[in-house]
Design a protein around this motif. Sequence first.
Motif, mmCIF file in Angstrom:
data_model
loop_
_atom_site.group_PDB
_atom_site.id
_atom_site.type_symbol
_atom_site.label_atom_id
_atom_site.label_comp_id
_atom_site.label_asym_id
_atom_site.label_seq_id
_atom_site.Cartn_x
_atom_site.Cartn_y
_atom_site.Cartn_z
ATOM 1 N N GLY A 177 53.789 42.098 36.590
ATOM 2 C CA GLY A 177 53.832 42.695 37.923
ATOM 3 C C GLY A 177 52.656 42.241 38.765
ATOM 4 N N PHE A 178 52.561 42.814 39.958
ATOM 5 C CA PHE A 178 51.475 42.497 40.887
ATOM 6 C C PHE A 178 50.901 43.795 41.452
ATOM 7 N N GLY A 222 45.160 32.037 38.553
ATOM 8 C CA GLY A 222 44.573 33.200 37.889
ATOM 9 C C GLY A 222 45.519 34.381 37.827
ATOM 10 N N TRP A 223 46.230 34.650 38.917
ATOM 11 C CA TRP A 223 47.160 35.783 38.946
ATOM 12 C C TRP A 223 48.289 35.601 37.934
ATOM 13 N N THR A 255 54.024 31.280 43.603
ATOM 14 C CA THR A 255 53.469 32.637 43.519
ATOM 15 C C THR A 255 54.028 33.518 44.624
ATOM 16 N N THR A 256 54.171 32.964 45.830
ATOM 17 C CA THR A 256 54.717 33.757 46.938
ATOM 18 C C THR A 256 56.148 34.188 46.653
ATOM 19 N N THR A 257 56.913 33.325 46.012
ATOM 20 C CA THR A 257 58.285 33.705 45.640
ATOM 21 C C THR A 257 58.272 34.836 44.631
ATOM 22 N N LEU A 295 40.653 30.205 37.261
ATOM 23 C CA LEU A 295 40.876 31.477 36.577
ATOM 24 C C LEU A 295 40.109 32.576 37.305
ATOM 25 N N ARG A 296 40.567 32.860 38.485
ATOM 26 C CA ARG A 296 39.977 33.852 39.382
ATOM 27 C C ARG A 296 41.093 34.390 40.262
ATOM 28 N N ARG A 297 40.738 34.987 41.379
ATOM 29 C CA ARG A 297 41.752 35.508 42.303
ATOM 30 C C ARG A 297 42.383 34.338 43.059
#
Length: 743
Positions: A530-531, A395-396, A642-644, A389-391
């Motif tokens: 979102g990101f 976590g994201w 996540t990359t997708t 639970l971080r970067r």
Amino acid sequence: MTFAQASPNTADWQQQANQYLLQANYTQAAYLYEQAIATEPEAKSYYWHLGLMLLLQGQEAEAQMAWVLGMAEGEPEQIEQWTAELIQILQVEAQRQEALEDYQLAWAIRQHIQEIAPTNVNNLLHGILLSIQLETFTGENLTASGIIELLEANESAVDSNLLVLVLQKILNYSPDHPDVFMFTEVCLNHSTAPQVFLDLVLFTSQKIAYSAMRPRLASRLAELCLRRFPNHIEVLKHITGFYQDSYQYIQGVETAKRYYELTNSLVDKATAHQLLFRALMSASGYWKEACLTLEKQKLLMLSLIQERPNNIEQESNINLLNLPFFLPYFNDDPHNNRFFQNQISHLFYENFEIYAKDVVEQYGCRPSSHSIKTTNKKVLRIGYISHFLRRHSIGWLARWLFQHHNKEDFQIYAYLPGYSSVDDFMQQWFVNNTYHTYRFEMPSVEILKQIQKDEIDILVDLDSITSPSQCEFLSTKPAPIQVTWLGWDAIGLPSIDYFVADPYVLPDSAQEYYTEKIWRLPNTYVAVDGFEVGVPNLRREQLDIPDDAVVYLVAQKGYKRHLDNVRLHMRILKEVPNSYLLIKGPADEASSRTFFEEVAEEVGVSCDRLRFLPIVGSEEIHRANLGIADVVLDTYPYNGATTTLETLWMGIPLVTRVGQQFAARNSYAFMMNVGVTEGITWTDEEYVEWGVRFGKDEALRQQVAWKLRQSRQTSPLWNAKQFTREMEKAYQQMWQRYVEAGE
């Protein structure tokens, strides 16, 4: 008795002086010793105590003068004896001040001992401890004090326990200073209790690698252990992991091979083989060797499954869980892959129940020890357990669920093993959005105690086997309902009740090979609002790519780069003129370059059309840099996740190949949820066709990019609040089923 009346002729004057010392009335005590010296000038101890009282008042020059007077006209042998007496008195007082937590005064006394006896190693060690306590320690202290040279010469008797304590404190305080490395190496080479020092350095290295997220520093410390114990199995095992996590893949391959050669038992051989497999996969460029390693790994796992040993020690048992980790990266064969995963997880579970029987009985959930089971429970207590639970990808993605949780109907707890501190990201997204967040520097039974104390109704595992030690907590089953969400895939433990999915990410037949009950949410198994996107630091001109060229990008880790899939990338490149392939992601650049260039030459593509991108400093810049690509080529049989999501959020067309296993359907599930079917393929030929079509049809790319931008307003994938309501409804239904089952 008043100060004026005090006299050394009084029988109890020394007792009175000591009382003044204990009361910190150093002036009165000094007066008594001055009177005593006047009466008995030959009593040397009076000088030593007088100097001490003056020192305690901050009169350092006067203190030294008192000691010099006491030493005057002494013979060498006498001076040596007197010096030892003085040091003993100062040491006793330094220890007393340390007990009183007056570290500054204790440090000052230790400094004077150092001036008197500069080669007193134990005093130097105490001084280092005090400087750490006062936060004045720097690595230079070790060089300036000369302690490294003294330990190397081994000239003085060293308190081994004290030396261990000092090394522990230094490594926790300033592990990356060059002088600390020299000190650590000297400690490892010290003749007394070498195994104790080895265990300490290795344990600290693990904390640095996994809690502080500094695997390169951890590998440097572990290298000191390896120099001292070149064939130590535990050192080789851990340093192999550190090398791989810090992208030092070639070293990781070498140490993994040495580790495997030295193992004897079936469990250790399988563990060593898995580490070698991981090293080969991470580096890229070792494809043929990795294929042979995979087949051997399967044989080792089959032997374990058939033999079912029931005496596996704890650490070796935890290592079992990683044995099938790379199967989905090689083959889209969920029946066989899940067979290995489920069987190995069951073997782990069986051994855990043997060596942790008392823990299971004490902390395993029992209806009698839990809150009253009721279907109309007003507030459900949901606990999330994760090391990430971080970067980090977990976590994201998980942060939005924490933010949108209905805090009136759900009491949210977070249990974070492997954390020594909280950063801004963790504070903002997790700590601030929970009823309580608990941090545990290392995995321990304290986590189970806290979960039991909190009476958690549903415990949600976010990591799966990416945190193997966490599976011990889940095997204990401290909560009546346990769920796996996110992570790698389902673990296959008998103690896990549900695995969260959606209509797309697993086929309808998937329940046949999962031990957990698949719980399908109505739209998507994950959603984000979102990101954050930073400023790109990558331009085409930097890469010597023309502005009118078509740029393809693959941005996955080395072990997702399947040879057959890379061949498809090259076929696409060959059919699209003026196109380039950008390869991004952690991997050894030399071996990765060789791997891709060999495939390019095999297919007939010039290596000049390949570009290898370095890792960037932040996720925000990484996302911004995705914009350099016209098309992203997904990996298979292990898709991006996540990359997708980041690719789709940035509005970039994606070509993905869909399979049957969870890992081969992530991108498909996400694209279905954003309403874009362009680029979804089911065969290798379709994959190449869509890759070529996107490359040659700029209007098509723009059309898909527009669809992706529009989906931000309508897609369940970008509506984390709606997703949270769906997860909460699932929790309530899980609880209702649990109550109605009457277990």
